[in-house]
Design a protein around this motif. Structure first.
Motif, PDB file in Angstrom:
ATOM      1  N   ASN A 164       0.827  -1.213   0.000  1.00 58.72           N
ATOM      2  CA  ASN A 164       0.000   0.000   0.000  1.00 58.72           C
ATOM      3  C   ASN A 164       0.859   1.260   0.000  1.00 58.72           C
ATOM      4  O   ASN A 164       0.542   2.253  -0.668  1.00 58.72           O
ATOM      5  N   TYR A 165       1.933   1.227   0.770  1.00 58.39           N
ATOM      6  CA  TYR A 165       2.828   2.382   0.824  1.00 58.39           C
ATOM      7  C   TYR A 165       3.383   2.702  -0.561  1.00 58.39           C
ATOM      8  O   TYR A 165       3.380   3.863  -0.999  1.00 58.39           O
ATOM      9  N   ARG A 166       3.840   1.678  -1.271  1.00 59.67           N
ATOM     10  CA  ARG A 166       4.427   1.893  -2.599  1.00 59.67           C
ATOM     11  C   ARG A 166       3.388   2.410  -3.591  1.00 59.67           C
ATOM     12  O   ARG A 166       3.671   3.320  -4.392  1.00 59.67           O
ATOM     13  N   LYS A 167       2.195   1.848  -3.552  1.00 60.87           N
ATOM     14  CA  LYS A 167       1.141   2.288  -4.473  1.00 60.87           C
ATOM     15  C   LYS A 167       0.767   3.750  -4.217  1.00 60.87           C
ATOM     16  O   LYS A 167       0.626   4.545  -5.151  1.00 60.87           O
ATOM     17  N   LEU A 168       0.595   4.079  -2.946  1.00 64.93           N
ATOM     18  CA  LEU A 168       0.196   5.448  -2.608  1.00 64.93           C
ATOM     19  C   LEU A 168       1.320   6.439  -2.886  1.00 64.93           C
ATOM     20  O   LEU A 168       1.075   7.588  -3.278  1.00 64.93           O
TER      21      LEU A 168
END
Length: 446
Positions: free
Chosen positions: A326-330
């Motif tokens: 999620n961190y990478r996508k956001l």
């Protein structure tokens, strides 16, 4: 030298007459005025006695508040003459190698107490803790002080929430949780005040250090500011408009500010190495030692930073792999290269802050503990549980009322408490602070 002493004597005789309406004496008396050294110079009764008792029996010492002179009364004139001959116009250890000047006086002023009135809403609880408890806390801080930060006027350490001095807010992602070593003090505070703090600030003051006058931030902390003094006594200055009150905070005492003293008066500590206080013998000098203040506050919950799990679109049960994904996508979504908007930069900063905490097992564990404490703290603080009969009936109004400790009122609509269909106790907020009262309705008993 004689000419210089004569001019000095005329000068101080004029000051004596102008300030106190006391006449100097051209012939020896039992009374001596030390013309150029007193409370404002840091001179204590002990210092005076140490020097002047060498020449005879000192019957009394008169220290005058806010003045650089004092008075000594001897048992007989011969002793006063001896002191005058040995001290007047000569260097002395009392005055840091400065020359002391003496004159005889026909009388001395009455001993005057320093006027000190506490602002409304201020309470000082002396000996709130025992000496062994104080020693325990001092040792704890000594062992953990390396983790503190140094400010211009003092060293400071935060627990629970860290106060951000740049924007007058709080954050918890970089702050240690409240240690278990504070439990005894926290329980004692909660028992006495019916109030539970969730933030602690520890300040370390060396002699000569202080803190500018201020009021603790509104909208971030609630109605109480509570401070425990350790290691040394000190005088705190309270100011409002033209009013100025000096309040002695003894070691092991608890200061409680609420209401007017909390919100309408500033408080601060003048940077100096001594204070002037009242004693049984009159005003005297109190030399400062190293002092640690432990200040307890309660953070208003909506002032806390956004939940870090929510920043990453997750919760506490989310796996590490999902957090990372999620961190990478956001981060890709809100990367500044995608937009020139300042909001994307702020969003990336929030994402990085959340990830830096949640990717580290130890930091994540500490943060989870903070969340658990926050969940507890979001519950309202009930000031008292009351029956309807405990409320004051306002004949000219459609409300019942009850006075809050902050000076505000709990206003309870009569139509609600007299509703026979209501079967549960009802909470009502104070109109001036964050406290609630719980009303037990007649139809459900006590």
């Amino acid at each position: 030298m004689e000419q210089k002493l004569y001019k000095k004597r005329l000068k101080y005789e004029s000051i004596l007459k102008k300030d106190l309406d006391i006449d100097a004496s051209s012939s020896p008396t039992t009374n001596l005025m030390v013309c150029n050294y007193g409370l404002v110079n840091g001179l204590s009764r002990k210092d005076v006695l140490q020097v002047f008792s060498r020449y005879g029996t000192v019957d009394c010492i008169i220290m005058v508040p806010h003045k650089s002179y004092c008075f000594i009364c001897y048992a007989n004139i011969q002793e006063a003459i001896s002191a005058y001959a040995k001290v007047n116009g000569k260097m002395n250890t009392l005055s840091d190698q400065q020359i002391l000047y003496l004159i005889y006086t026909n009388s001395v002023p009455k001993s005057v107490k320093i006027v000190s009135n506490s602002p409304p809403g201020l309470e000082i609880i002396d000996n709130f803790i025992e000496e062994n408890e104080e020693n325990f806390l001092l040792l704890y801080f000594k062992e953990h002080w390396s983790e503190s930060s140094t400010m211009k006027h003092r060293q400071v350490k935060h627990y629970g929430y860290e106060f951000d001095y740049d924007n007058n807010g709080v954050r918890y992602d970089t702050c240690d949780p409240i240690p278990k070593e504070f439990n005894l003090i926290l329980n004692a505070i909660q028992s006495r005040l019916k109030w539970c703090p969730n933030q602690i600030t520890v300040n370390k003051y060396l002699p000569g250090q202080g803190i500018p006058s201020h009021t603790d931030t509104r909208g971030v902390f609630d109605d109480y500011i509570v401070s425990l003094s350790l290691g040394s006594d000190i005088v705190m200055e309270f100011r409002k408009d033209n009013y100025h009150n000096s309040v002695l905070l003894k070691s092991k005492s608890l200061l409680v500010m609420s209401g007017e003293s909390r919100f309408n008066w500033t408080h601060g500590i003048t940077p100096r190495k001594f204070d002037v206080i009242n004693t049984v013998n009159g005003p005297d000098v109190l030399c400062r030692g190293t002092r640690i203040s432990v200040t307890f506050r309660r953070v208003i919950q909506n002032q806390a930073k956004e939940n870090l799990y929510e920043v990453l679109g997750c919760d506490k049960t989310t796996s590490f792999e999902t957090l990372k994904e999620n961190y990478r996508k956001l981060l890709i979504k809100f990367h500044p290269d995608k937009s020139i908007s300042s909001s994307t930069t702020a969003a990336c900063a929030e994402l990085n802050k959340a990830w830096n905490v949640l990717k580290d097992p130890d930091a994540k564990k500490a943060y989870d503990e903070q969340i658990e404490q926050s969940d507890i703290d979001t519950e309202v603080t009930v000031f008292e549980t009351l029956n309807v009969s405990d409320l004051e009936n306002n004949e000219m109004s459609d409300t019942l009322s009850y006075r809050c400790r902050c000076g505000g009122s709990f206003l309870v609509p009569k139509s609600i408490v007299l509703n026979v269909d209501q079967i549960e106790p009802i909470l009502f907020p104070c109109d001036d602070c964050s406290l609630f009262i719980k009303i037990i309705l007649p139809n459900i008993g006590v």
